[in-house]
Write a protein that holds these residues in place. Structure first.
Motif, PDB file in Angstrom:
ATOM      1  N   GLN A  23       0.827  -1.208   0.000  1.00  0.00           N
ATOM      2  CA  GLN A  23       0.000   0.000   0.000  1.00  0.00           C
ATOM      3  C   GLN A  23       0.859   1.254   0.000  1.00  0.00           C
ATOM      4  O   GLN A  23       0.553   2.209  -0.693  1.00  0.00           O
ATOM      5  N   ARG A  50      -4.732   5.081  11.695  1.00  0.00           N
ATOM      6  CA  ARG A  50      -4.685   3.638  11.539  1.00  0.00           C
ATOM      7  C   ARG A  50      -3.540   3.073  12.371  1.00  0.00           C
ATOM      8  O   ARG A  50      -2.453   3.655  12.391  1.00  0.00           O
ATOM      9  N   GLU A  77      -1.720  -4.885   3.776  1.00  0.00           N
ATOM     10  CA  GLU A  77      -2.904  -5.289   4.522  1.00  0.00           C
ATOM     11  C   GLU A  77      -3.131  -6.764   4.270  1.00  0.00           C
ATOM     12  O   GLU A  77      -3.180  -7.206   3.120  1.00  0.00           O
ATOM     13  N   GLU A  79      -5.559  -9.939   5.418  1.00  0.00           N
ATOM     14  CA  GLU A  79      -6.801 -10.335   6.081  1.00  0.00           C
ATOM     15  C   GLU A  79      -7.371  -9.201   6.922  1.00  0.00           C
ATOM     16  O   GLU A  79      -7.755  -9.375   8.077  1.00  0.00           O
ATOM     17  N   GLY A  80      -7.392  -8.022   6.325  1.00  0.00           N
ATOM     18  CA  GLY A  80      -8.030  -6.885   6.977  1.00  0.00           C
ATOM     19  C   GLY A  80      -7.191  -6.204   8.046  1.00  0.00           C
ATOM     20  O   GLY A  80      -7.638  -5.247   8.653  1.00  0.00           O
ATOM     21  N   VAL A  81      -5.997  -6.692   8.298  1.00  0.00           N
ATOM     22  CA  VAL A  81      -5.158  -6.091   9.326  1.00  0.00           C
ATOM     23  C   VAL A  81      -3.980  -5.396   8.655  1.00  0.00           C
ATOM     24  O   VAL A  81      -3.359  -5.959   7.749  1.00  0.00           O
ATOM     25  N   THR A 132       1.839 -13.150   3.585  1.00  0.00           N
ATOM     26  CA  THR A 132       0.957 -13.743   4.596  1.00  0.00           C
ATOM     27  C   THR A 132       1.762 -14.646   5.518  1.00  0.00           C
ATOM     28  O   THR A 132       1.606 -14.617   6.735  1.00  0.00           O
TER      29      THR A 132
ATOM     30  N   SER B 160     -19.076  -0.368   4.962  1.00  0.00           N
ATOM     31  CA  SER B 160     -17.705   0.057   4.684  1.00  0.00           C
ATOM     32  C   SER B 160     -17.637   1.574   4.555  1.00  0.00           C
ATOM     33  O   SER B 160     -16.670   2.206   4.972  1.00  0.00           O
ATOM     34  N   ASP B 163     -17.806   3.104   7.966  1.00  0.00           N
ATOM     35  CA  ASP B 163     -16.503   2.938   8.629  1.00  0.00           C
ATOM     36  C   ASP B 163     -15.497   3.958   8.120  1.00  0.00           C
ATOM     37  O   ASP B 163     -14.693   4.489   8.876  1.00  0.00           O
ATOM     38  N   ARG B 164     -15.569   4.212   6.790  1.00  0.00           N
ATOM     39  CA  ARG B 164     -14.620   5.152   6.214  1.00  0.00           C
ATOM     40  C   ARG B 164     -14.868   6.553   6.766  1.00  0.00           C
ATOM     41  O   ARG B 164     -13.939   7.272   7.115  1.00  0.00           O
ATOM     42  N   GLU B 254     -23.300  -4.221  14.408  1.00  0.00           N
ATOM     43  CA  GLU B 254     -22.529  -5.450  14.274  1.00  0.00           C
ATOM     44  C   GLU B 254     -22.929  -6.430  15.375  1.00  0.00           C
ATOM     45  O   GLU B 254     -23.079  -7.621  15.164  1.00  0.00           O
ATOM     46  N   ARG B 500     -10.231  -0.803  18.188  1.00  0.00           N
ATOM     47  CA  ARG B 500     -10.119  -1.397  16.853  1.00  0.00           C
ATOM     48  C   ARG B 500      -9.496  -2.784  16.994  1.00  0.00           C
ATOM     49  O   ARG B 500      -8.747  -3.029  17.935  1.00  0.00           O
TER      50      ARG B 500
END
Lengths: 144, 694
Positions: A23, A50, A77, A79-81, A132, B160, B163-164, B254, B500
């Protein structure tokens, strides 16, 4: 298909990552340690709002420890992390030349865990790592 | 045209949703004029709209229902079960058709004549009982329905996007904080500061509003079960009166989704196993209609959802008998359980007391999954029941998964967050506090009460404050009612933190639940207090069998207990091994034990695992083998069976680094030391929880 590779330098060695998965590249600021986490987790860093988990890539690959902490990190990123892969330097973004060649030699456990294979580039042959697996949950964590 | 049909679909969906509650209420009180009118208006609107869009099937259905309901409104027709069923069937079909249209599909040729014919079969009212009332009595229920009918404009947004926007607001707040610091350092122009102040408060409002975007009234969840409950009751030939009491409680969207399935299961159980058939109820001297009540109430930052029925209840004796029969619990252990703990056995895997397995529930794969799902979201499940009188199941769940009122604590310059709900009080160490060491563990006496004390700096290997007078004790009350003191350098702040998710490798430590960003932009890990207390050697285990004990009992017991698995080795010696290190109990055929490489081993999950405890030639064809793992090292241990569990008092551990013994019910057991065994094989076991346990 885009086969660009990001070439980074870690403890004197070059590694390649698939550029599409990257990214951004950031300069690491303060890292907040995570007590009792596996060694490859250097801590947490922030990129705006973040939180990124900083992975000590050298340690993950069983490379010798550096005297000073890594300055740069490759943000990915998985698996969403969000992870920040701490490396000494990011050198190039280059296309891979030819196919990925399977590794024929015996690798140390760290390399063996993450290596996909060797690939030729304009700067020489480098080891392509699977991100991964590089950050993945290590077997050491199975203990309760 | 497209816009019009989209509008029509949206309007119909909204009306259908508003009708959910009305339909079931109407069936119970068919004479309720307001509800009847509401349903009539729906079919009427649908019929009216269909004319524009050339949807003959939809129009015919709506028309038939409108006619029948029109007659009912005029008192020319009795409102009886066939009519109600026919109307419900038509509304279902209309709903399905609208969804087909919404997906861009065509209705095509279909046969709805059976549904329409159902109206003709319904008898025409003869008796004057169904005379229209000139002034319908408006009671509580219709007012609710009327409220539901209020025009409510809404938009659908992908989560989404929400969330953004939320993370955008968080970013803005961080920049604001940075700016604030800079402004404070400069001698700012007062006008500039005033404007900054306004911007700042606007941002806070925006943040609060965004937090609400994620919330949803719990009523939408509870109401969504109405139809299922009605249909299930009809199918099972039971009469169920439903009451829903949800007030203004709101929950994270959620969270609502995560609760949907567990609640569904509990409700099904209540109707299927709890509430008896009308005849049985009469015989028991109860009203023929069973009562099912769903309620939600907010207490602090927890929501308590209760599902109450007045059915046959759960028979604790039967549950225990079944548990013993299935080998879930030993007879001696069962005898020690209090009534609440006996009922909680229904949450053990593989247990169902339903005499007959029905298609609805009772396959024995229910309550364990329900309990696991509730615990996964940080909630707690409790069961109360009196046989013959009913059952009450209570779920206590946190308000949201993401915003947690917290305090932040500081240790050696590092900040951690603690959920405020656990904090009972904060005590300055050194003054009114006496420190004792009991059984090797530090304890503090606060106003005469003795509590175990864990130093966060020691646990985490951080160099913290060592002068007791400068330390602070955070008294934490755990879910099981026990209290312990967490010793920190100081309290940094009280704040609401947006928690988070954190990387799975970090979660795997069991010490953190998530991460929050503090006002200065630094990340702070939120502690998993349960994990922290375990790391410190406290027994607040919620997974092990001890969790079956009731709160009162658990809090009375000494806390230096560790759940262990007891077994006999092949050499006949009784041994104990901490539950936390046991990965699996497997049955290994003797033929599968290999001796290559100079040590016996087995292959488990595609890995070579050294096998210990192999003595002589075991009889039989296979042996039970415990697979143990600790800090990455895995070993297998051969047993002669007779496996049981017990809580071992760690104060009874005797012996040095080699062989150690513990005391259990007057017998000595050898404490199986994985670290020593692993090292004997040249495997390195990291020094952590294991040795502390010993």
């Amino acid at each position: 298909m885009n086969n660009d590779l990001l070439i980074a330098r870690v403890a004197g060695e070059r590694i390649a990552m698939a550029a599409v998965e990257v990214q951004s590249v950031i300069e690491l600021g303060a890292i907040v340690p995570v007590p009792r986490a596996p060694g490859i987790i250097a801590g947490l860093a922030t990129q705006r709002s973040r939180t990124l988990t900083v992975i000590d890539v050298a340690l993950a690959l069983d490379l010798p420890a550096r005297p000073h902490p890594a300055r740069f990190a490759v943000v990915v990123e998985i698996e969403g992390v969000g992870y920040a892969l701490a490396v000494d330097a990011v050198e190039h973004v280059l296309p891979g030349e030819g196919e990925v060649q399977p590794v024929k030699m015996k690798l140390s456990p760290g390399w063996a865990h993450s290596a996909v294979g060797m690939i030729d580039t304009a700067v020489g042959t480098v080891m392509l790592v699977d991100l991964t697996r590089l950050v993945g949950i290590e077997p050491q964590q199975k203990a309760a | 045209m497209d816009d019009l049909i989209t509008e029509f679909i949206a309007e119909s969906r909204e009306m259908l949703q508003a009708l959910e509650r009305g339909l079931v209420a109407w069936e119970r009180e068919p004479e309720d004029r307001a509800l009847l009118d509401e349903i009539f208006r729906f079919v009427h609107t649908v019929k009216g709209n269909c004319g524009f869009f050339d949807l003959p099937r939809l129009e015919a259905l709506a028309h038939a229902a409108e006619d029948a309901l029109g007659e009912a409104r005029a008192g020319q027709r009795a409102i009886d079960r066939p009519l109600v069923d026919a109307v419900l069937a038509v509304i279902d079909r209309i709903g399905a058709m609208i969804e087909t249209l919404a997906e861009g599909g065509q209705l095509g040729e279909g046969d709805d004549s059976a549904l329409i014919a159902a109206f003709a079969a319904a008898p025409v009212a003869a008796e004057p009982a169904a005379e229209p009332q000139a002034a319908p009595v408006v009671e509580a229920a219709p007012t609710k329905a009327a409220r539901a009918r209020d025009p409510f404009r809404s938009v659908r947004l992908p989560t989404s996007l929400v969330d953004r926007v939320m993370s955008g607001v968080s970013d803005m707040i961080l920049v604001r904080n940075e700016l604030e610091r800079q402004l404070r350092q400069s001698d700012g122009d007062p006008a500039l500061l005033a404007n900054f102040g306004r911007l700042s408060s606007l941002l806070s409002e925006l943040q609060a509003a965004m937090a609400r975007v994620r919330m949803q009234p719990i009523a939408t969840l509870l109401d969504s079960y109405q139809r299922m409950i009605r249909d299930l009751a009809v199918e099972l030939g039971k009469d169920v009166e439903l009451e829903i009491e949800s007030g203004q409680v709101e929950l994270d969207r959620e969270m609502i989704e995560l609760l949907r399935d567990p609640l569904l299961h509990i409700i099904r159980n209540a109707i299927d196993h709890g509430i008896e058939a009308p005849a049985e109820r009469r015989a028991a001297g109860k009203r023929p209609a069973g009562r099912l009540m769903l309620s939600a109430r907010q207490t602090g930052n927890e929501i308590r959802i209760a599902i109450l029925d007045d059915g046959r209840g759960i028979d604790g004796d039967k549950v225990v008998a079944r548990a013993i029969e299935r080998g879930v619990i030993s007879a001696e252990d069962a005898a020690r359980l209090d009534p609440a703990a006996r009922l909680m056995l229904v949450c053990e895997p593989g247990l169902s007391t339903a005499a007959e397995v029905t298609a609805i529930s009772g396959r024995g794969v229910g309550m364990d999954v329900v309990r696991a799902s509730i615990e996964r979201i940080g909630g707690k499940l409790r069961i109360l029941s009196t046989p013959g009188e009913g059952c009450r199941i209570m779920l206590d769940v946190p308000l949201t998964l993401s915003i947690v009122p917290s305090i932040t604590v500081e240790v050696g310059g590092q900040v951690f967050a603690v959920p405020r709900s656990f904090v009972r009080e904060i005590v300055r160490n050194g003054r009114d506090v006496e420190v004792d060491r009991i059984g090797g563990m530090r304890h503090v006496r606060v106003r005469g009460e003795l509590y175990p004390c864990l130093g966060l700096a020691d646990l985490f290997g951080i160099a913290g404050e060592t002068d007791p007078d400068r330390q602070t004790l955070v008294m934490l009350k755990m879910i099981d009612g026990s209290v312990f003191a967490l010793c920190v350098d100081g309290i940094a702040d009280h704040c609401d933190l947006v928690i988070r998710p954190v990387a799975p490798q970090v979660i795997a430590t069991g010490l953190y639940v998530g991460v929050a960003q503090l006002n200065d932009g630094q990340p702070a890990l939120m502690l998993d207090l349960h994990g922290v207390s375990q790391l410190g050697g406290l027994n607040t285990d919620r997974q092990a069998r001890t969790a079956v004990q009731s709160e009162a009992q658990a809090s009375e017991e000494a806390r230096d207990l560790a759940a262990m698995i007891l077994f006999a080795g092949l050499d006949g010696i009784a041994r104990a091994v901490p539950m936390a290190t046991v990965e699996r109990l497997i049955d290994v055929p003797l033929d599968d034990i290999a001796h290559g490489g100079g040590f016996p081993h087995i292959v488990f999950e595609e890995a070579i695992v050294p096998l210990h405890g192999l003595v002589g030639d075991p009889a039989g064809e296979s042996i039970d083998v415990l697979v143990l793992s600790q800090a990455g090292a895995r070993i297998a241990y051969a047993t002669a069976g007779a496996i049981d569990t017990a809580d071992i008092d760690l104060a009874t551990v005797t012996g040095g680094a080699g062989r150690r013994l513990v005391l259990h019910e007057g017998r000595s057991l050898e404490l199986l030391d994985l670290a020593t065994l692993a090292q004997a094989r040249g495997l390195v076991a990291a020094d952590d929880g294991w040795r502390r346990n010993g």
